[in-house]
Design an enzyme around this catalytic site. Structure first.
Site, PDB file in Angstrom:
ATOM      1  N   HIS A 218      -4.340   6.928   3.926  1.00  0.00           N
ATOM      2  CA  HIS A 218      -4.592   5.698   3.176  1.00  0.00           C
ATOM      3  C   HIS A 218      -5.997   5.207   3.525  1.00  0.00           C
ATOM      4  O   HIS A 218      -6.398   5.202   4.692  1.00  0.00           O
ATOM      5  CB  HIS A 218      -3.549   4.648   3.554  1.00  0.00           C
TER       6      HIS A 218
ATOM      7  N   CYS B 116       0.820  -1.226   0.000  1.00  0.00           N
ATOM      8  CA  CYS B 116       0.000   0.000   0.000  1.00  0.00           C
ATOM      9  C   CYS B 116       0.848   1.267   0.000  1.00  0.00           C
ATOM     10  O   CYS B 116       0.404   2.321  -0.438  1.00  0.00           O
ATOM     11  CB  CYS B 116      -0.925   0.019   1.216  1.00  0.00           C
TER      12      CYS B 116
ATOM     13  N   ASN C 266     -10.551  -0.409  -0.442  1.00  0.00           N
ATOM     14  CA  ASN C 266      -9.108  -0.274  -0.246  1.00  0.00           C
ATOM     15  C   ASN C 266      -8.406  -0.571  -1.577  1.00  0.00           C
ATOM     16  O   ASN C 266      -8.389  -1.711  -2.019  1.00  0.00           O
ATOM     17  CB  ASN C 266      -8.655  -1.259   0.846  1.00  0.00           C
TER      18      ASN C 266
HETATM   19  O1  UT7 Z   1      -4.302  -1.713   3.446  1.00  0.00           O
HETATM   20  C1  UT7 Z   1      -3.295  -1.858   4.336  1.00  0.00           C
HETATM   21  C2  UT7 Z   1      -3.394  -2.781   5.416  1.00  0.00           C
HETATM   22  N1  UT7 Z   1      -4.658  -3.332   5.763  1.00  0.00           N
HETATM   23  C3  UT7 Z   1      -5.381  -2.841   6.778  1.00  0.00           C
HETATM   24  O2  UT7 Z   1      -5.049  -1.803   7.314  1.00  0.00           O
HETATM   25  C4  UT7 Z   1      -6.569  -3.633   7.271  1.00  0.00           C
HETATM   26  C5  UT7 Z   1      -6.590  -3.631   8.764  1.00  0.00           C
HETATM   27  N2  UT7 Z   1      -7.646  -4.457   9.344  1.00  0.00           N
HETATM   28  C6  UT7 Z   1      -8.961  -4.136   9.257  1.00  0.00           C
HETATM   29  O3  UT7 Z   1      -9.327  -3.176   8.636  1.00  0.00           O
HETATM   30  C7  UT7 Z   1      -9.948  -4.979  10.025  1.00  0.00           C
HETATM   31  O4  UT7 Z   1      -9.248  -5.842  10.882  1.00  0.00           O
HETATM   32  C8  UT7 Z   1     -10.900  -5.798   9.121  1.00  0.00           C
HETATM   33  C9  UT7 Z   1     -11.877  -4.869   8.420  1.00  0.00           C
HETATM   34  C10 UT7 Z   1     -10.110  -6.571   8.087  1.00  0.00           C
HETATM   35  C11 UT7 Z   1     -11.714  -6.772   9.972  1.00  0.00           C
HETATM   36  O5  UT7 Z   1     -12.418  -6.063  10.984  1.00  0.00           O
HETATM   37  P1  UT7 Z   1     -12.350  -6.554  12.501  1.00  0.00           P
HETATM   38  O6  UT7 Z   1     -13.219  -5.654  13.272  1.00  0.00           O
HETATM   39  O7  UT7 Z   1     -10.893  -6.589  12.880  1.00  0.00           O
HETATM   40  O8  UT7 Z   1     -12.979  -7.975  12.451  1.00  0.00           O
HETATM   41  P2  UT7 Z   1     -12.345  -9.397  12.837  1.00  0.00           P
HETATM   42  O9  UT7 Z   1     -11.359  -9.824  11.811  1.00  0.00           O
HETATM   43  O10 UT7 Z   1     -11.895  -9.364  14.254  1.00  0.00           O
HETATM   44  O11 UT7 Z   1     -13.627 -10.325  12.734  1.00  0.00           O
HETATM   45  C12 UT7 Z   1     -14.771 -10.137  13.587  1.00  0.00           C
HETATM   46  C13 UT7 Z   1     -15.854 -11.098  13.161  1.00  0.00           C
HETATM   47  C14 UT7 Z   1     -15.381 -12.535  13.015  1.00  0.00           C
HETATM   48  O12 UT7 Z   1     -16.437 -13.379  13.464  1.00  0.00           O
HETATM   49  P3  UT7 Z   1     -16.382 -14.029  14.937  1.00  0.00           P
HETATM   50  O13 UT7 Z   1     -15.129 -14.863  14.944  1.00  0.00           O
HETATM   51  O14 UT7 Z   1     -16.339 -12.888  15.892  1.00  0.00           O
HETATM   52  O15 UT7 Z   1     -17.643 -14.826  14.973  1.00  0.00           O
HETATM   53  C15 UT7 Z   1     -15.228 -12.718  11.527  1.00  0.00           C
HETATM   54  O16 UT7 Z   1     -15.374 -14.038  11.116  1.00  0.00           O
HETATM   55  O17 UT7 Z   1     -16.363 -10.713  11.877  1.00  0.00           O
HETATM   56  C16 UT7 Z   1     -16.342 -11.863  11.017  1.00  0.00           C
HETATM   57  N3  UT7 Z   1     -16.158 -11.406   9.652  1.00  0.00           N
HETATM   58  C17 UT7 Z   1     -17.174 -11.063   8.831  1.00  0.00           C
HETATM   59  N4  UT7 Z   1     -18.516 -11.075   9.006  1.00  0.00           N
HETATM   60  C18 UT7 Z   1     -19.272 -10.645   7.978  1.00  0.00           C
HETATM   61  C19 UT7 Z   1     -14.986 -11.212   8.987  1.00  0.00           C
HETATM   62  N5  UT7 Z   1     -15.227 -10.755   7.754  1.00  0.00           N
HETATM   63  C20 UT7 Z   1     -16.573 -10.658   7.633  1.00  0.00           C
HETATM   64  C21 UT7 Z   1     -17.425 -10.241   6.589  1.00  0.00           C
HETATM   65  N6  UT7 Z   1     -18.764 -10.254   6.815  1.00  0.00           N
HETATM   66  N7  UT7 Z   1     -16.958  -9.803   5.397  1.00  0.00           N
END
Ligand code: UT7
Length: 328
Positions: A255, A115, A285
Site C-alpha cells: 500500500h 485503504c 496515497n
Molecule cells: O493510508 C493508510 C493509513 N495512513 C497512514 O499509513 C499514514 C501514516 N502516517 C504517516 O505517514 C506520517 O505520520 C505522516 C506523513 C502523516 C506525518 O509524518 P510524521 O513524520 O509522523 O510527522 P508528524 O505528524 O509527527 O509531524 C512532525 C512535524 C510537526 O511539527 P512540530 O510539531 O514538530 O513542530 C507537524 O506540525 O511536521 C509538521 N507537519 C508539517 N510540516 C510541513 C505536519 N504536516 C506538515 C506538512 N508540511 N504538510
C-alpha cells in the site's frame, strides 16, 4: 477444487484530472516540497475535477479491466466496490457502476474497509467464485478523498490523491490466481483514523463542525507505528498461507501510504529494491485504489509478467489490514 480458485483476467485504473505537484501545495498551505518528499515520498498527486465523483472514476477503471479481459458487461455476475467516499449514502456506488456499465446481470454492493477495501473485495470475490456464486466478479477500489479532506489541515491535505483501480476476477485456469488472502481489523483503534460525521452517530451539524469533526481526522504518528507492524505481519501471513518464502516472490506490492512504511516492510523481508513496486511519488496515497493501480501499472509496463508471484499488503483506517499472494 484446490486453490487457485480465481484469477485476474483484466485490470484498469483511473485518476482525477487535476495534477497537483507539491509546489502547488506550497502556495495553498504552510508546507514545503522538502517536508512532503522527506516524510512521505510524495511528489505529486491527482485530484478530481468537478463531476469526477466515485462512480465516474470507477467506470473508467472498470472499462479498462473488462476490455482487457475480453468480456461484455452482461457477462459480469457481481460488482464489489471498496470505498468510503462513494457517490452518496445509498444506493451503493457499485449499483451506480452497474448501471453505467450496463452490467444488467450483476449483483452489486460496496464494502467499507478504508485503504484495505480492494484487497478485502478481492478476498470476498474469490470466496464467491469458489462457492459458485458467480463466475466473473468485478472488484473496484475507488476513493475521492479530497471530498472529506480538511484542506486547512496540512498534516492530511498533502497526502491523498483521488483514483480508482479495478480487476475482473474469473474462475482460475488452475495455474494463475490467488494463492492466499488474509484480512484483519481492530475497531478499538478506530479513532486514530476516521471520518466520524455524516452518519447516525454524528450528523453534520453546527456542533460537529465547531468540534472539528466534519472531515477525515488522523493521528498520523500513531497510525504510522501500527501501519509498519501490520503491513509486515500481514505480508508474513500471506506468505505462510501460500506456503512461500520471500525469495520465491517476484514482487512486493505494498500500500502506497508512506515511503518510510514501505521501506520498513521491505527491510524486514529483505526484498531487493528492484522487486518492490513503488508509485507513491506520482499518485500520493490513493487509499483503496493504491494496490490495484500499482499492480495494473507494473503489468502494463511489463515488470509483472505471466507466471510471476506477487505479494500485496495494505493497512488502513478502522483499523483494517489485508494481504495476499497472486500468481499472474
Ligand atoms: O493510508 C493508510 C493509513 N495512513 C497512514 O499509513 C499514514 C501514516 N502516517 C504517516 O505517514 C506520517 O505520520 C505522516 C506523513 C502523516 C506525518 O509524518 P510524521 O513524520 O509522523 O510527522 P508528524 O505528524 O509527527 O509531524 C512532525 C512535524 C510537526 O511539527 P512540530 O510539531 O514538530 O513542530 C507537524 O506540525 O511536521 C509538521 N507537519 C508539517 N510540516 C510541513 C505536519 N504536516 C506538515 C506538512 N508540511 N504538510
Amino acid at each position: 477444487m484446490q486453490r487457485p480458485f480465481a484469477m485476474i483476467t483484466g485490470m484498469g485504473h483511473a485518476h482525477g484530472s487535476r495534477l497537483v505537484p507539491n509546489e502547488m501545495l506550497e502556495e495553498l498551505m504552510d508546507t514545503t516540497d522538502e517536508w512532503i518528499v522527506t516524510r512521505t515520498g510524495i511528489k505529486q498527486r491527482w485530484w478530481s475535477e468537478e463531476g469526477e465523483y466515485a462512480s465516474v472514476l470507477a467506470e473508467r477503471a472498470a472499462r479498462n479491466a473488462i476490455e482487457e479481459a475480453g468480456v461484455t458487461p452482461e457477462q459480469i455476475d457481481g460488482i464489489i466496490i471498496g470505498t468510503v467516499t462513494g457517490d452518496m449514502k445509498f444506493p451503493s456506488t457499485a449499483n451506480f457502476l452497474q448501471a453505467r456499465l450496463g452490467a444488467d446481470n450483476a449483483f452489486s454492493f460496496d464494502l467499507s474497509a478504508a485503504c484495505s477495501g480492494w484487497v478485502y473485495g478481492l478476498s470476498l470475490a474469490e470466496s464467491l467464485i469458489a462457492t459458485g456464486k458467480g463466475k466473473r466478479i468485478l472488484v473496484v477500489g475507488v476513493e475521492i478523498l479530497t471530498s472529506m479532506t480538511d484542506m486547512s489541515d496540512r498534516s492530511t491535505a498533502v497526502l491523498f490523491g483521488d483514483a480508482a483501480g479495478a480487476a475482473l476476477l474469473e474462475v482460475s485456469d488452475g495455474q494463475a490466481g490467488l494463492l492466499s488472502t488474509y484480512m484483519g481489523s481492530n475497531g478499538k483503534l478506530a479513532e486514530l483514523l476516521w471520518a466520524p460525521s455524516g452518519g447516525s452517530r454524528f450528523g453534520i451539524t453546527p456542533v460537529v463542525r465547531a468540534a472539528g469533526k466534519e472531515h477525515l481526522l488522523m493521528k498520523g504518528r500513531h497510525v504510522y507505528t501500527h501501519a509498519v507492524r501490520a503491513m509486515a505481519d500481514a505480508t508474513q501471513q500471506a506468505l505462510d498461507l501460500a506456503g512461500l518464502q520471500p525469495e520465491e516472490i517476484d514482487f512486493l506490492v505494498p500500500h502506497q501510504a508512506n515511503i518510510r512504511i514501505i521501506q520498513a516492510t521491505v527491510e524486514r523481508f529483505g526484498f531487493p529494491q528492484d522487486r518492490v513496486i513503488i508509485n507513491i511519488d506520482r499518485f500520493g496515497n490513493t487509499s483503496t485504489a493504491s494496490i490495484p493501480i500499482a499492480l495494473d501499472e507494473a503489468r502494463r509496463q511489463g515488470r509483472i509478467k505471466p507466471g510471476h508471484k506477487v505479494v500485496m499488503t495494505v493497512f488502513g483506517g478502522g483499523f483494517t489490514w489485508a494481504s495476499g499472494v497472486i500468481q499472474f
